[in-house]
Design an enzyme around this catalytic site. Structure first.
Site, PDB file in Angstrom:
ATOM      1  N   SER A   1       0.652  -1.487  -0.118  1.00 31.97           N
ATOM      2  CA  SER A   1      -0.025   0.122   0.287  1.00 31.97           C
ATOM      3  C   SER A   1       1.264   1.490  -0.044  1.00 31.97           C
ATOM      4  O   SER A   1       0.514   2.050  -0.349  1.00 31.97           O
ATOM      5  CB  SER A   1      -0.615  -0.263   1.173  1.00 31.97           C
ATOM      6  OG  SER A   1      -0.306  -0.103   2.193  1.00 31.97           O
TER       7      SER A   1
ATOM      8  N   MET B   1      11.228  -6.595   4.105  1.00 33.17           N
ATOM      9  CA  MET B   1      11.055  -7.194   5.618  1.00 33.17           C
ATOM     10  C   MET B   1      12.000  -8.157   5.894  1.00 33.17           C
ATOM     11  O   MET B   1      12.181  -9.583   6.095  1.00 33.17           O
ATOM     12  CB  MET B   1       9.693  -8.796   5.869  1.00 33.17           C
ATOM     13  CG  MET B   1       8.609  -8.012   5.880  1.00 33.17           C
ATOM     14  SD  MET B   1       8.249  -6.990   7.402  1.00 33.17           S
ATOM     15  CE  MET B   1       7.525  -8.071   8.154  1.00 33.17           C
ATOM     16  N   ARG B   2      13.121  -7.735   5.292  1.00 28.43           N
ATOM     17  CA  ARG B   2      14.117  -8.308   5.354  1.00 28.43           C
ATOM     18  C   ARG B   2      15.894  -7.554   5.732  1.00 28.43           C
ATOM     19  O   ARG B   2      15.384  -6.082   5.539  1.00 28.43           O
ATOM     20  CB  ARG B   2      15.660  -8.879   3.764  1.00 28.43           C
ATOM     21  CG  ARG B   2      14.963  -9.879   3.579  1.00 28.43           C
ATOM     22  CD  ARG B   2      15.303 -10.545   2.725  1.00 28.43           C
ATOM     23  NE  ARG B   2      14.675 -11.770   2.133  1.00 28.43           N
ATOM     24  CZ  ARG B   2      14.377 -12.486   2.579  1.00 28.43           C
ATOM     25  NH1 ARG B   2      15.341 -13.523   2.991  1.00 28.43           N
ATOM     26  NH2 ARG B   2      14.160 -14.141   3.350  1.00 28.43           N
TER      27      ARG B   2
ATOM     28  N   ILE C   1      19.325  -4.851   5.431  1.00 29.70           N
ATOM     29  CA  ILE C   1      20.598  -4.573   3.740  1.00 29.70           C
ATOM     30  C   ILE C   1      21.288  -4.939   4.381  1.00 29.70           C
ATOM     31  O   ILE C   1      21.851  -4.686   5.444  1.00 29.70           O
ATOM     32  CB  ILE C   1      19.699  -3.403   3.923  1.00 29.70           C
ATOM     33  CG1 ILE C   1      18.581  -3.266   3.216  1.00 29.70           C
ATOM     34  CG2 ILE C   1      21.039  -3.080   2.314  1.00 29.70           C
ATOM     35  CD1 ILE C   1      17.852  -3.769   2.432  1.00 29.70           C
TER      36      ILE C   1
ATOM     37  N   LYS D   1      22.997 -13.887   1.847  1.00 30.45           N
ATOM     38  CA  LYS D   1      22.770 -12.865   1.067  1.00 30.45           C
ATOM     39  C   LYS D   1      23.447 -11.992   0.244  1.00 30.45           C
ATOM     40  O   LYS D   1      22.790 -12.070  -0.118  1.00 30.45           O
ATOM     41  CB  LYS D   1      22.346 -11.679   2.664  1.00 30.45           C
ATOM     42  CG  LYS D   1      21.483 -11.132   2.226  1.00 30.45           C
ATOM     43  CD  LYS D   1      21.880  -9.938   3.943  1.00 30.45           C
ATOM     44  CE  LYS D   1      21.197 -10.520   4.654  1.00 30.45           C
ATOM     45  NZ  LYS D   1      19.740  -9.619   4.787  1.00 30.45           N
TER      46      LYS D   1
ATOM     47  N   HIS E   1       8.644   2.673   9.530  1.00 29.87           N
ATOM     48  CA  HIS E   1       8.585   1.578  10.227  1.00 29.87           C
ATOM     49  C   HIS E   1       7.132   1.811  11.562  1.00 29.87           C
ATOM     50  O   HIS E   1       7.626   3.593  11.606  1.00 29.87           O
ATOM     51  CB  HIS E   1       9.860   1.464  11.387  1.00 29.87           C
ATOM     52  CG  HIS E   1       9.610   0.433  12.441  1.00 29.87           C
ATOM     53  ND1 HIS E   1       9.765  -0.692  12.114  1.00 29.87           N
ATOM     54  CD2 HIS E   1       8.891   0.537  13.501  1.00 29.87           C
ATOM     55  CE1 HIS E   1       9.153  -1.711  13.206  1.00 29.87           C
ATOM     56  NE2 HIS E   1       9.102  -0.471  13.891  1.00 29.87           N
TER      57      HIS E   1
HETATM   58  C1  GRF Z   1       4.171  -0.460   6.923  1.00 28.88           C
HETATM   59  O1  GRF Z   1       2.886  -0.358   7.410  1.00 28.88           O
HETATM   60  C2  GRF Z   1       5.766  -0.303   7.028  1.00 28.88           C
HETATM   61  O2  GRF Z   1       5.589   0.894   7.909  1.00 28.88           O
HETATM   62  C3  GRF Z   1       6.248  -1.128   7.416  1.00 28.88           C
HETATM   63  O3  GRF Z   1       5.508  -1.998   6.798  1.00 28.88           O
HETATM   64  C4  GRF Z   1       3.980  -2.053   6.307  1.00 28.88           C
HETATM   65  C5  GRF Z   1       4.235  -1.806   4.950  1.00 28.88           C
HETATM   66  O4  GRF Z   1       3.268  -2.115   4.239  1.00 28.88           O
HETATM   67  N1  GRF Z   1       7.718  -1.015   7.462  1.00 28.88           N
HETATM   68  P1  GRF Z   1       2.693  -1.830   3.020  1.00 28.88           P
HETATM   69  O5  GRF Z   1       2.897  -3.035   2.493  1.00 28.88           O
HETATM   70  O6  GRF Z   1       3.104  -0.599   2.008  1.00 28.88           O
HETATM   71  O7  GRF Z   1       0.837  -1.666   2.899  1.00 28.88           O
END
Ligand code: GRF
Length: 189
Positions: free
Chosen positions: A13, A90-91, A93, A65, A109
């Site tokens: 999103s 979700m990793r 860097i 990695k 975040h």
């Molecule tokens: C967001 O809330 C961001 O803060 C976190 O992961 C979420 C990703 O959401 N790091 P989306 O995939 O952009 O909807």
């Protein structure tokens, strides 16, 4: 115009927020590349719809990695990427990308860092019973949500809040704040 890559692992999103702002003329840059480590993630469809190239890989296909980051780096260089936006990637860097893009990678975040780094920040905040939480945009270093803070926005946590209701308000803040903050940073590159 700067060439930007967005890294994402999930729904995307925030990726969409950049696309929308870009189409409305509120975010001026070339959204040149999506990098995604989860084949099948919804963000890939969003990129297709927006006609943005994506590089999708499966980390399990690489021994290390450094191996997959080398591949990412080749893609970034081929697209002449100047700045990297992590949006739900979700990793951590690693040194390969950090060295090549020193000071040019940001993350968002869903907490007021340094509180609640890592996974499930919203769940952590609820568990801790905080009354105020929020969103942090920061530069990326080798740590988990530890780099220098660039911008924060807070939100009130209500007694009847759930993870979902907080998540919705966090997203609303993120979608406005993130493109605006990145726009300012890239203007000074
Ligand atoms: C967001 O809330 C961001 O803060 C976190 O992961 C979420 C990703 O959401 N790091 P989306 O995939 O952009 O909807």
């Amino acid at each position: 115009m700067k060439n930007i890559a967005i890294f994402a692992s999930g729904s995307g999103s925030n990726f969409q927020a950049f696309v929308d702002a870009n189409e409305k003329g509120n975010f001026k840059a070339n959204l040149s590349l999506l990098v995604c480590d989860k084949p099948g993630a919804y963000v890939i469809e969003r990129a297709e719809r927006a006609k943005i190239n994506s590089y999708v890989f499966n980390p399990q296909d690489f021994a290390t990695k450094a191996g997959y980051e080398e591949k990412i780096l080749q893609q970034l260089q081929a697209a002449e990427i100047q700045f990297i936006v992590l949006a739900g990637y979700m990793r951590l860097i690693g040194p390969t990308l950090l060295k090549a893009y020193e000071g040019k990678i940001v993350n968002i975040h869903p907490s007021l860092l340094p509180a609640f780094p890592g996974k499930d920040a919203i769940g952590q905040a609820l568990e801790a019973n905080v009354k105020v939480s929020g969103v942090t945009i920061h530069y990326v270093d080798e740590g988990m949500d530890t780099g220098p803070i660039i911008e924060q926005e807070s939100l009130r946590v209500r007694d009847d809040d759930t993870k979902e209701s907080i998540q919705a308000r966090i997203h609303k803040i993120e979608h406005k704040l993130y493109p605006a903050v990145v726009q300012k940073i890239i203007a000074e590159l």
